[in-house]
Design an enzyme around this catalytic site. Structure first.
Site, PDB file in Angstrom:
ATOM      1  N   ASP A  33       0.831  -1.216   0.000  1.00  0.00           N
ATOM      2  CA  ASP A  33       0.000   0.000   0.000  1.00  0.00           C
ATOM      3  C   ASP A  33       0.860   1.258   0.000  1.00  0.00           C
ATOM      4  O   ASP A  33       1.311   1.709   1.046  1.00  0.00           O
ATOM      5  CB  ASP A  33      -0.900   0.002   1.250  1.00  0.00           C
ATOM      6  CG  ASP A  33      -2.114  -0.877   1.075  1.00  0.00           C
ATOM      7  OD1 ASP A  33      -2.412  -1.674   1.991  1.00  0.00           O
ATOM      8  OD2 ASP A  33      -2.769  -0.753   0.020  1.00  0.00           O
ATOM      9  N   ASP A 177     -10.760  -4.502  -1.450  1.00  0.00           N
ATOM     10  CA  ASP A 177      -9.691  -4.047  -0.565  1.00  0.00           C
ATOM     11  C   ASP A 177     -10.215  -3.170   0.574  1.00  0.00           C
ATOM     12  O   ASP A 177     -10.676  -2.068   0.356  1.00  0.00           O
ATOM     13  CB  ASP A 177      -8.680  -3.248  -1.398  1.00  0.00           C
ATOM     14  CG  ASP A 177      -7.462  -2.832  -0.597  1.00  0.00           C
ATOM     15  OD1 ASP A 177      -6.633  -2.078  -1.148  1.00  0.00           O
ATOM     16  OD2 ASP A 177      -7.334  -3.235   0.572  1.00  0.00           O
TER      17      ASP A 177
HETATM   18  C1  DX5 Z   1      -6.295   1.106   2.661  1.00  0.00           C
HETATM   19  C2  DX5 Z   1      -5.449   0.052   1.945  1.00  0.00           C
HETATM   20  C3  DX5 Z   1      -5.908  -1.355   2.275  1.00  0.00           C
HETATM   21  C4  DX5 Z   1      -5.790  -1.682   3.774  1.00  0.00           C
HETATM   22  C5  DX5 Z   1      -6.326  -3.086   4.008  1.00  0.00           C
HETATM   23  O1  DX5 Z   1      -6.026   2.368   2.113  1.00  0.00           O
HETATM   24  O2  DX5 Z   1      -5.529   0.215   0.546  1.00  0.00           O
HETATM   25  O3  DX5 Z   1      -5.113  -2.284   1.516  1.00  0.00           O
HETATM   26  O4  DX5 Z   1      -4.442  -1.607   4.173  1.00  0.00           O
HETATM   27  O5  DX5 Z   1      -6.161  -3.364   5.366  1.00  0.00           O
HETATM   28  P1  DX5 Z   1      -7.403  -3.831   6.265  1.00  0.00           P
HETATM   29  O6  DX5 Z   1      -7.675  -5.277   5.844  1.00  0.00           O
HETATM   30  O7  DX5 Z   1      -6.866  -3.723   7.676  1.00  0.00           O
HETATM   31  O8  DX5 Z   1      -8.555  -2.930   5.962  1.00  0.00           O
HETATM   32 ZN    ZN Z   2      -4.640  -1.439  -0.613  1.00  0.00          ZN
END
Ligand code: DX5
Ligand code: ZN
Length: 217
Positions: A33, A177
């Site tokens: 990310d 996501d």
């Molecule tokens: C948020 C990111 C996601 C997030 C997912 O901006 O793009 O990939 O890190 O993590 P969780 O599963 O904790 O929501």
């Molecule tokens: Zn992400």
């Protein structure tokens, strides 16, 4: 259905150990990310570049790079040396059709290409690009941080996109996501996702293998 492990919330000291545990648990991808502190408030670029470099020395599991950045080309150039499986940028960071097509072709020199849409963006905006991209990353939380609750309204977008892909004989993969866990994974599977990004629910689990298997069940 495949699992892409978001490593945004992995802390530095335990990162190598965590990456090994995720490898043994057989996640399908590591989800990187990248946040530039402009498209979203947080700036994760240094950390994510370090993790992407480290992962190359630890595992062959492919990298799934999610660019939450304004200057897409700049970050494609930073992360393409990590030989990612896919590089995904946000529709909202570009908007202009010509520029989006240019970026799609630019990224294709290095990897598969994906377009991501925020929760409030209509899914129709990606239709014109589907024949040219490999992946649509549907945000089920507002991009910018891990550990948020999944926004239920986004599930409708997955169903709509899935129907459009099938009706038009396309083979674009759908990735969801944000906020994904054992309580909503089945609904997402039934809506038609091919890949689920899982961060907190996996990283905070005591047994990664158990969690990955349960999510895939
Ligand atoms: C948020 C990111 C996601 C997030 C997912 O901006 O793009 O990939 O890190 O993590 P969780 O599963 O904790 O929501
Ligand atoms: Zn992400």
């Amino acid at each position: 259905m495949e699992i892409s492990a978001s490593i945004l919330s992995v802390n530095e000291e335990e990162s190598v150990h965590t990456f090994y545990r995720l490898e043994i648990a057989k996640v399908d991808y590591f989800h990187i990310d990248v946040m530039d502190g402009r498209f979203v408030e947080k700036d994760s670029q240094e950390n994510m570049k370090k993790y992407a470099d480290n992962l190359k020395n630890i595992t062959n599991i492919p990298l799934d790079v999610h660019l939450m950045v304004e200057d897409v080309k700049k970050y494609v150039d930073i992360f393409s040396p990590n030989e990612p499986r896919c590089i995904t940028f946000h529709y909202e960071a570009v908007k202009d059709k010509e520029k989006i097509m240019e970026l799609i072709n630019y990224i294709k020199q290095y990897s598969k290409v994906g377009i991501s849409v925020k929760p409030e963006t209509n899914i129709e905006v990606v239709y014109d690009f589907l024949p040219f991209i490999h992946n649509v990353l549907i945000m089920t939380v507002e991009p910018g941080s891990g550990g948020q609750e999944l926004i239920p309204e986004t599930i409708e977008k997955i169903k709509t996109l899935k129907k459009y892909i099938l009706d038009n004989n396309l083979d674009t993969e759908i990735e969801a996501d944000g906020g994904i866990n054992l309580s909503n994974i089945n609904e997402l599977k039934n809506a038609g996702i091919d890949i689920a990004v899982v961060g907190t629910a996996l990283i905070e689990a005591k047994d990664y293998k158990y969690m990955v298997n349960k999510l895939k069940e």
